[in-house]
Write an enzyme that holds these catalytic residues in place. Structure first.
Site, mmCIF file in Angstrom:
data_model
loop_
_atom_site.group_PDB
_atom_site.id
_atom_site.type_symbol
_atom_site.label_atom_id
_atom_site.label_comp_id
_atom_site.label_asym_id
_atom_site.label_seq_id
_atom_site.Cartn_x
_atom_site.Cartn_y
_atom_site.Cartn_z
ATOM 1 C CE LYS A 126 71.774 44.685 -51.974
ATOM 2 N NZ LYS A 126 70.513 44.868 -51.253
ATOM 3 C CG HIS A 129 67.076 42.496 -60.104
ATOM 4 N ND1 HIS A 129 65.739 42.313 -60.295
ATOM 5 C CD2 HIS A 129 67.230 42.944 -58.834
ATOM 6 C CE1 HIS A 129 65.095 42.606 -59.188
ATOM 7 N NE2 HIS A 129 65.980 43.010 -58.289
ATOM 8 C CG HIS A 132 64.620 46.596 -59.633
ATOM 9 N ND1 HIS A 132 65.737 46.174 -58.984
ATOM 10 C CD2 HIS A 132 63.698 46.853 -58.679
ATOM 11 C CE1 HIS A 132 65.501 46.175 -57.673
ATOM 12 N NE2 HIS A 132 64.268 46.589 -57.466
HETATM 13 N N1 ARG Z 1 62.907 49.208 -53.621
HETATM 14 C C1 ARG Z 1 61.929 48.183 -53.474
HETATM 15 C C2 ARG Z 1 62.438 46.860 -54.037
HETATM 16 O O1 ARG Z 1 63.344 46.851 -54.832
HETATM 17 C C3 ARG Z 1 60.653 48.492 -54.200
HETATM 18 C C4 ARG Z 1 59.956 49.718 -53.711
HETATM 19 C C5 ARG Z 1 58.509 49.639 -53.965
HETATM 20 N N2 ARG Z 1 57.783 50.814 -53.666
HETATM 21 C C6 ARG Z 1 57.294 51.151 -52.482
HETATM 22 N N3 ARG Z 1 56.630 52.279 -52.391
HETATM 23 N N4 ARG Z 1 57.421 50.377 -51.432
HETATM 24 O O2 ARG Z 1 61.945 45.817 -53.650
#
Ligand code: ARG
Length: 577
Positions: A126, A129, A132
């Site tokens: 992905k 963005h 992030h």
């Molecule tokens: N990959 C997830 C997202 O983009 C965020 C991960 C956050 N960290 C976790 N330990 N759940 O929404």
């Protein structure tokens, strides 16, 4: 020198209270005409059987305050106000910064303690963005701040590299994937086939079935599916690495969601042992009524595990592996409930480290009068924002002779535009409390006079230029090491020195509240106060050599403070502009 501690010791002799207690009670008055420190006398009222106003007057008239660093002591209502001798203060603050250099903000409060900062955590295949980017910028800054305070910091990128969408991607890639496009720009190609999959899936239920089968094969570790997934992961990481490189961001671990799938049985047996797993329509959940939270789903009715189970596994692993003092998750506020549930499950299961886990949330990213070629789902990609910011900075520098020295090479101009352009984006993320939504607007981000990265960087370059000029003219700040520093007594100088001396405190507060903005605000105040000082005093032209050296020493201290502060925010400075 810590004036608060010194004054508290004197007050302790006079009042009989413990010094530590006095230091705790001591306040910083809101206005400078009320002194630099104030001691409220209410606490003494009962034991002395007098009004706090009378007590304050008595204390203020004591003859025990004839220390060289105290200018005067006055009572005002129930407070005793202390005015520090400005010359003494200047000498103490400036000489400390000059001697310690960038270490002046360091501390050892974190020695022997491990802090895990989990941040960035994009989803593979992905686009990266602007949301992030928010976690990336915040987490990067927090990591540097904790590091400066002596903590052992572990930077974790909890990659989103697991889930049913990879079954879809595998199916889509086999049908429509373009090998050369994947090599050339992997994320675009993966996004293209993912979107295509969703379009075609509407009229073709077989696709849904295939995707499910492929995901199952992936989970079972079938070599072909595993290899494709690995390829998507590697290519995505390569693309993310480009973004991280541009911002100077690094990680100690890329242990993503997929790494925890093997540990899920351990989580389940741990929860079973504690008798916490309840059947709910075939799914298995942990009830969290006593935490006033909805149940946490751990295993779905089809036996597959979910996001929360992987987070439980990750927290358990981090505890075993790092025995952390703090485990912080820099993730957007919409995931608040998820983290509350995960921490509550751990707490309910008796894991004492649950209380050391913290969700560090942040707001949304918005844009004012900015147009980007948004991709699928109205996403603004960080690279586009960075590129545009750099291009605009370049225009500003090229069209403004004042910002550009005549002998600058094209490379130097590009380097400046790069640092200022990226710094502007970073600063916008960090200039207000993290839970507030942030609004990007070019006018504000690139306002060289405003609350912006260009302003800070420009101020830094200005201090450097003064120091270079001084060197050319043979003026040195080291001459200021005798008593010349105590000549720094003007209001502007005093205000600036106070801000410099409070920088270490701002950094500690930024760490304890996980709010880099406590630091960005202080750095910005320092820059503003410096420019006021610069505009009102002729630093290198004063006829008094001693004053010239002393003022130069202030420049050097400001230079150190801004460089250290911006570094901790993740922003690079330039030597001239
Ligand atoms: N990959 C997830 C997202 O983009 C965020 C991960 C956050 N960290 C976790 N330990 N759940 O929404």
């Amino acid at each position: 020198m810590d004036y608060k501690v010194e004054i508290s010791a004197l007050l302790s002799k006079i009042t009989g209270l413990e010094s530590e207690e006095i230091a705790r009670l001591m306040e910083i008055p809101p206005q400078s005409d009320m002194g630099d420190y104030a001691f409220p006398c209410f606490i003494l009222s009962k034991q002395m059987r007098k009004s706090p106003v009378m007590i304050a007057a008595e204390i203020a008239s004591s003859s025990d305050f004839d220390a060289p660093y105290i200018d005067s002591v006055r009572s005002q209502g129930p407070y005793v106000n202390f005015f520090i001798d400005k010359g003494h203060y200047a000498k103490s603050v400036v000489s400390e910064i000059l001697q310690k250099g960038e270490q002046y903000v360091s501390s050892n409060i974190g020695i022997g303690k491990t802090v895990i900062v989990e941040f960035s955590s994009p989803n593979i295949a992905k686009p990266f963005h602007v949301g992030h980017a928010f976690t990336t910028v915040l987490g990067h800054s927090l990591s540097r701040i904790y590091d400066k305070l002596g903590y052992n910091v572990v930077r974790v990128n909890h990659l989103g590299d697991y889930g049913t969408q990879f079954g879809k991607l595998i199916t889509a890639y086999r049908l429509w994937g373009d090998e050369s496009a994947l090599e050339a720009s992997p994320i675009d190609e993966l996004l293209r086939i993912y979107v295509l999959f969703h379009e075609k899936e509407k009229d073709d239920p077989q696709l849904t079935q295939d995707a499910r089968d492929n995901f199952r094969r992936l989970e079972a570790g079938e070599p072909e599916e595993k290899a494709l997934w690995q390829r998507f992961r590697d290519l995505s990481l390569k693309a993310f690495a480009k973004v991280y490189d541009r911002m100077g961001v690094t990680f100690d671990s890329y242990k993503g969601e997929s790494d925890y799938s093997d540990r899920i049985p351990g989580v389940i047996s741990f929860l079973e042992e504690k008798d916490l797993l309840i059947d709910s329509d075939g799914a298995r959940v942990v009830m969290l009524d006593e935490y006033k939270l909805p149940p946490c789903l751990v295993v779905k009715s089809d036996g597959t595990t979910i996001y929360a189970s992987r987070d439980l596994a990750a927290a358990m692993f981090r505890h075993e592996h790092y025995n952390f003092y703090k485990n912080i998750y820099v993730v957007g506020l919409p995931q608040s409930l998820h983290f509350q549930q995960v921490f509550a499950v751990l707490d309910k299961a008796g894991a004492d480290y649950a209380k050391n886990c913290e969700h560090v949330g942040f707001g949304l990213v918005k844009f004012k009068n900015m147009k980007f070629s948004t991709r699928e789902g109205n996403i603004v990609v960080l690279e586009d924002l960075l590129n545009e910011s750099i291009a605009k900075t370049l225009d500003i520098i090229r069209s403004n002779a004042e910002l550009r020295q005549t002998d600058m090479s094209e490379d130097e101009i590009l380097d400046i535009a790069n640092k200022v352009g990226i710094g502007s984006v970073i600063y916008t993320y960090l200039k207000s409390g993290r839970e507030r939504d942030i609004v990007f607007s070019w006018e504000e981000m690139l306002d060289f006079e405003g609350d912006s990265a260009p302003y800070l960087i420009y101020t830094y370059a200005r201090t450097r230029s003064i120091l270079r000029k001084a060197m050319d003219q043979g003026i040195s700040s080291s001459n200021a090491f005798d008593d010349a520093l105590s000549l720094l007594k003007s209001d502007e100088e005093f205000a600036l020195l106070k801000l410099l001396s409070d920088l270490p405190d701002a950094i500690e507060k930024a760490a304890s509240s996980n709010e880099p903005f406590m630091l960005s605000r202080q750095v910005s105040r320092i820059a503003r106060a410096f420019n006021r000082f610069y505009n009102n005093s002729s630093i290198l032209r004063d006829s008094d050599d001693r004053l010239r050296s002393a003022r130069l020493a202030i420049c050097e201290a400001v230079c150190t403070a801004i460089k250290t502060g911006t570094y901790l925010l993740g922003i690079d400075v330039v030597e001239r502009m």
